[in-house]
Scaffold this motif. Structure first.
Motif, PDB file in Angstrom:
ATOM      1  N   TYR A   1     -26.409  18.687  42.463  1.00  0.00           N
ATOM      2  CA  TYR A   1     -26.304  20.095  42.061  1.00  0.00           C
ATOM      3  C   TYR A   1     -27.412  20.495  41.093  1.00  0.00           C
ATOM      4  CZ  TYR A   1     -24.030  24.434  40.546  1.00  0.00           C
ATOM      5  OH  TYR A   1     -23.738  25.744  40.279  1.00  0.00           O
ATOM      6  N   GLY A   2     -27.874  21.725  41.217  1.00  0.00           N
ATOM      7  CA  GLY A   2     -28.850  22.264  40.269  1.00  0.00           C
ATOM      8  C   GLY A   2     -29.306  23.621  40.748  1.00  0.00           C
TER       9      GLY A   2
ATOM     10  N   LEU B   1     -27.496  24.188  35.254  1.00  0.00           N
ATOM     11  CA  LEU B   1     -26.160  24.032  35.841  1.00  0.00           C
ATOM     12  C   LEU B   1     -25.395  25.346  35.934  1.00  0.00           C
ATOM     13  CD1 LEU B   1     -25.024  20.705  34.091  1.00  0.00           C
ATOM     14  CD2 LEU B   1     -25.808  21.007  36.447  1.00  0.00           C
TER      15      LEU B   1
ATOM     16  N   PHE C   1     -19.486  19.413  38.245  1.00  0.00           N
ATOM     17  CA  PHE C   1     -20.708  19.666  39.016  1.00  0.00           C
ATOM     18  C   PHE C   1     -20.931  18.484  39.958  1.00  0.00           C
ATOM     19  CE2 PHE C   1     -21.461  21.837  34.930  1.00  0.00           C
ATOM     20  CZ  PHE C   1     -21.586  23.139  35.399  1.00  0.00           C
TER      21      PHE C   1
END
Ligand code: BGC
Length: 759
Positions: A541-542, A318, A537
């Motif tokens: 997401y990543g 993250l 986040f």
């Protein structure tokens, strides 16, 4: 013998007896007819086979088995082949252990981060949950072992889970809470479904004919059997009528007798009983035809390895400021946190696996030089232990980089109850602050089944969401931390800033036994996107240790009809210096929707690809009507509103990389039944009806105009815009008020009748 024939030879009592379990985990036998029992076991991320002392809450021990990443983690892989592999391994274990049906996958929608069972569920997005569920099912069933898709349906909270009534409107059910189940039935071809404890819009699910028969079987073509969640049966006779085939775990014969009595008294058609029996026998026989004759040993070691390998692809990076990760050999690393030694890698309740081995991060790095460890906090407590914290701060100060392994202890999230907040334990937050102050080169590795608030997010250099990654979590963490595996997980849910931001904050849990899903279709990113609300986040997401560039987005056409398919392709290049996997995410955005409110964009395709440095691959998708449609309550079906849609390739639900428009033309006209309340603007969309009414309106408006002119008001009080608006919003009944007696109730009724006779 043909199943129908077999059923015809049974007495009513025998048939009724087959409609409930013999005990916690077995169906019944009818020895005289050679009907054998089968065993079912939890599920969903491993095998929880109990030998003697049975319970459904994970209290008593089960055989030693392997815990794979829980659904919160495995879904983060965004990799269909990964969940399929988990399925295959679980299926194989079931085969060796003579378990016919594995009770999973669990695919309820993550309506709120508070649901105690979110760790077992897949996503806030129904498309993602459905795709992953289908492949998990295919994996298990490829070994000729059945699945039981649960908990059908709208069972999205643990609070009052056996009594709560989920009140969900038609469109929300169809767009959010049912599609994952639909995919499990249609694509996964699940052998069984498990009906949930709750009621849906006032009817217990186990008695809900609309859900269990009309939708599940009639619309989705499900041909297996429905079993009840453990103890979910209310009125057994209503259940049989609704298509709820198997009562689990059985009521010691009480409900079987109810069935017999109802048939004898003419309250229940014996044919309904026969149907339930047939469905159970057919599915169980599918297993029995190829079942191993006895239990045989299986390779636990191999599954442990597999669990670790797969878990590595579920880790979500993250934050990676200054490329603090991957760690390099030779660096002095302080590993801090009790979870590094005793990891939390699964959740509590019926899914609890009795692991034959657990490998935590410390075990996994035992051969590495330059590592120090400090416990830092006590996992079961919220109290800061000053001595432990001071030791951790000293270790952090002496190290080049720090890994704090933190997250939620068992008591913070579990089957059976919901969370009351989204915070991590206070002692862990305090520890993170203290350690980061001592050494800013700190990475937080999280073990939790659902989002947490991260007050320290801006002060740490790295964050990895490790979820509940199964019994070989240590190997997976090691691989990602030291870059043996490039992280490729993506969040299958939004991480909001704070609990108060969540879409159902005002209503989650319900009032008494009534839980109204008042946020409607705006769940997860569909809500945050529409509100333009900053989140910690976003969904999807990543990060990665490499970088990917996108180009050459191509649509097979710029304009289609809703009966056509649209091919989409895009090139993705690994522009970094290490190999990596990318999750290509496709969303569809309806530019203008007049008919209904729609989210900014919705996920309609994803593919995970592997790319060597410098390599380019073309990824293709096929979109169809469903990709553009919403559920119309006018036709009780999927409907596309004609217009321009943007096909968007995104990094996550918030960040669009490439976009191309396509015009989709609807081939279906929504029906309009005209009444005296119908307004002009709605009629205008139907030329034939509009033509009928136009003449009458002209007369009416002529009268208004004349009156206004007489009073000198025209052009002053009534601007052109206002006149137009008045016209648009005018209901037909106004013709009576404004036509100076020309339109009467009778002539209006005639007019309406005429309009309803044309298209
Ligand atoms: C759970 C199910 C589980 C069943 C059997 C119930 O309490 O809700 O998910 O499969 O028990 O253990």
């Amino acid at each position: 013998m043909d199943t129908k024939e077999l059923v015809a030879r049974m007495s009513l009592e025998e048939k009724a007896s087959l409609l409930s379990g013999a005990d916690f985990w077995h169906t019944k036998a009818v020895e005289r007819l050679g009907i054998r029992p089968v065993m079912v076991s939890d599920g969903p991320h491993g095998l929880r086979k109990q030998d003697d002392k049975a319970d459904h809450l994970g209290v008593n021990e089960s055989i030693k088995a392997v815990c794979f990443p829980a659904a919160c983690a495995s879904t983060a892989s965004f990799d269909r082949s990964l969940v399929r592999q988990i399925g295959e391994a679980i299926g194989e274990e079931c085969r060796h252990e003579q378990v016919a049906i594995n009770l999973g996958p669990a695919i309820n929608i993550k309506r709120s981060p508070l649901c105690g069972r979110n760790f077992e569920y897949m996503s806030e997005d129904p498309y993602l949950a459905g795709e992953m569920a289908a492949d998990m099912i295919r994996g298990i069933q490829s070994k000729n072992i059945g699945t039981s898709v649960k908990h059908f349906a709208a069972n999205d909270q643990e609070h009052r889970r056996m009594s709560s009534d989920s009140v969900v409107d038609e469109r929300t059910l169809r767009e959010i809470y049912l599609p994952a189940f639909e995919a499990a039935a249609k694509k996964g071809k699940a052998w069984t479904f498990m009906c949930s404890y709750n009621s849906l819009n006032g009817t217990y699910v186990n008695e809900n004919k609309w859900l269990l028969t009309d939708v599940l079987r009639g619309e989705w073509g499900f041909d297996g059997y429905v079993m009840s969640d453990w103890g979910a049966v209310s009125d057994r006779v209503k259940g049989v009528k609704a298509g709820m085939d198997l009562e689990m775990p059985g009521s010691g014969g009480v409900n079987d007798a109810e069935i017999v009595k109802a048939v004898r008294e003419g309250r229940l058609d014996e044919k309904d009983v026969d149907l339930c029996v047939e469905r159970i026998l057919i599915v169980n026989q599918r297993y029995l035809d190829h079942a191993d004759p006895e239990t045989t040993p299986w390779d636990r070691e191999a599954d442990h390895e597999l669990a670790g390998k797969l878990a590595a692809d579920c880790m979500v990076l993250l934050k990676n400021e200054g490329n603090i990760l991957p760690l390099k050999d030779g660096e002095k690393i302080a590993i801090i946190g009790e979870f590094a030694k005793k990891p939390r890698f699964q959740g509590g309740g019926s899914s609890h696996i009795n692991c034959f081995r657990v490998t935590g991060l410390l075990d996994a790095v035992a051969d590495k030089a330059g590592i120090t460890y400090a416990q830092g906090y006590t996992a079961g407590s919220e109290e800061t232990d000053e001595a432990l914290q001071a030791e951790a701060v000293a270790a952090a100060r002496a190290a080049d980089k720090v890994i704090v392994v933190a997250g939620l202890p068992d008591s913070f999230e579990s089957e059976g109850y919901d969370r009351s907040h989204m915070r991590m334990p206070a002692n862990q937050n305090a520890l993170i602050e203290a350690v980061t102050a001592a050494n800013p080169h700190t990475v937080i590795l999280l073990y939790n089944g659902s989002p947490v608030e991260m007050p320290w997010a801006d002060r740490v250099q790295g964050i990895i969401e490790g979820y509940l990654a199964g019994q070989n979590v240590g190997a997976a963490n090691r691989a990602v931390l030291w870059g043996e595996v490039n992280p490729s997980g993506r969040l299958p849910e939004t991480f909001p800033m704070r609990l108060e931001d969540t879409p159902c904050w005002l209503s989650y849990g319900g009032e008494g036994n009534t839980a109204v899903y008042s946020e409607g279709i705006f769940v997860g990113y569909r809500y945050y996107g529409k509100k333009r609300m900053p989140v910690r986040f976003p969904f999807g997401y990543g990060l990665s240790y490499t970088s990917f560039e996108y180009g050459n987005l191509m649509l097979s056409s710029g304009s289609i009809r809703d009966t056509d398919t649209l091919k989409v392709s895009v090139d993705v290049t690994n522009t970094g210096s290490v190999a990596g996997k990318e999750v290509v995410q496709l969303y569809v955005s309806d530019r203008e929707s007049e008919e209904v409110f729609r989210p900014v964009r919705e996920l309609k395709g994803f593919e995970k690809i592997s790319l060597a440095p410098g390599e380019t691959k073309t990824v293709s998708f096929v979109l169809d009507k469903r990709s553009f449609a919403y559920w119309s309550t006018a036709v009780h079906g999927w409907h596309v509103e004609t217009g321009v849609f943007d096909v968007q390739i995104c990094r996550n639900a918030e960040e669009v990389i490439l976009s191309a428009p396509v015009t989709v033309e609807s081939t279906e006209i929504l029906p309009l039944t005209v009444t005296e309340k119908t307004i002009m603007m709605d009629i205008e969309k139907y030329p034939a009806k509009a033509a009928v009414v136009r003449q009458a309106v002209k007369t009416a408006m002529g009268t208004i105009g004349a009156d206004a002119e007489k009073s000198g008001a025209a052009g002053e009080a009534i601007t052109e815009d206002m006149g137009e608006a008045m016209m648009k919003y005018m209901p037909l009944r106004s013709l009576i008020s404004f036509s100076g007696g020309q339109v009467t109730h009778e002539t209006l009724a005639e007019l309406i009748d005429k309009m309803n006779r044309v298209k």
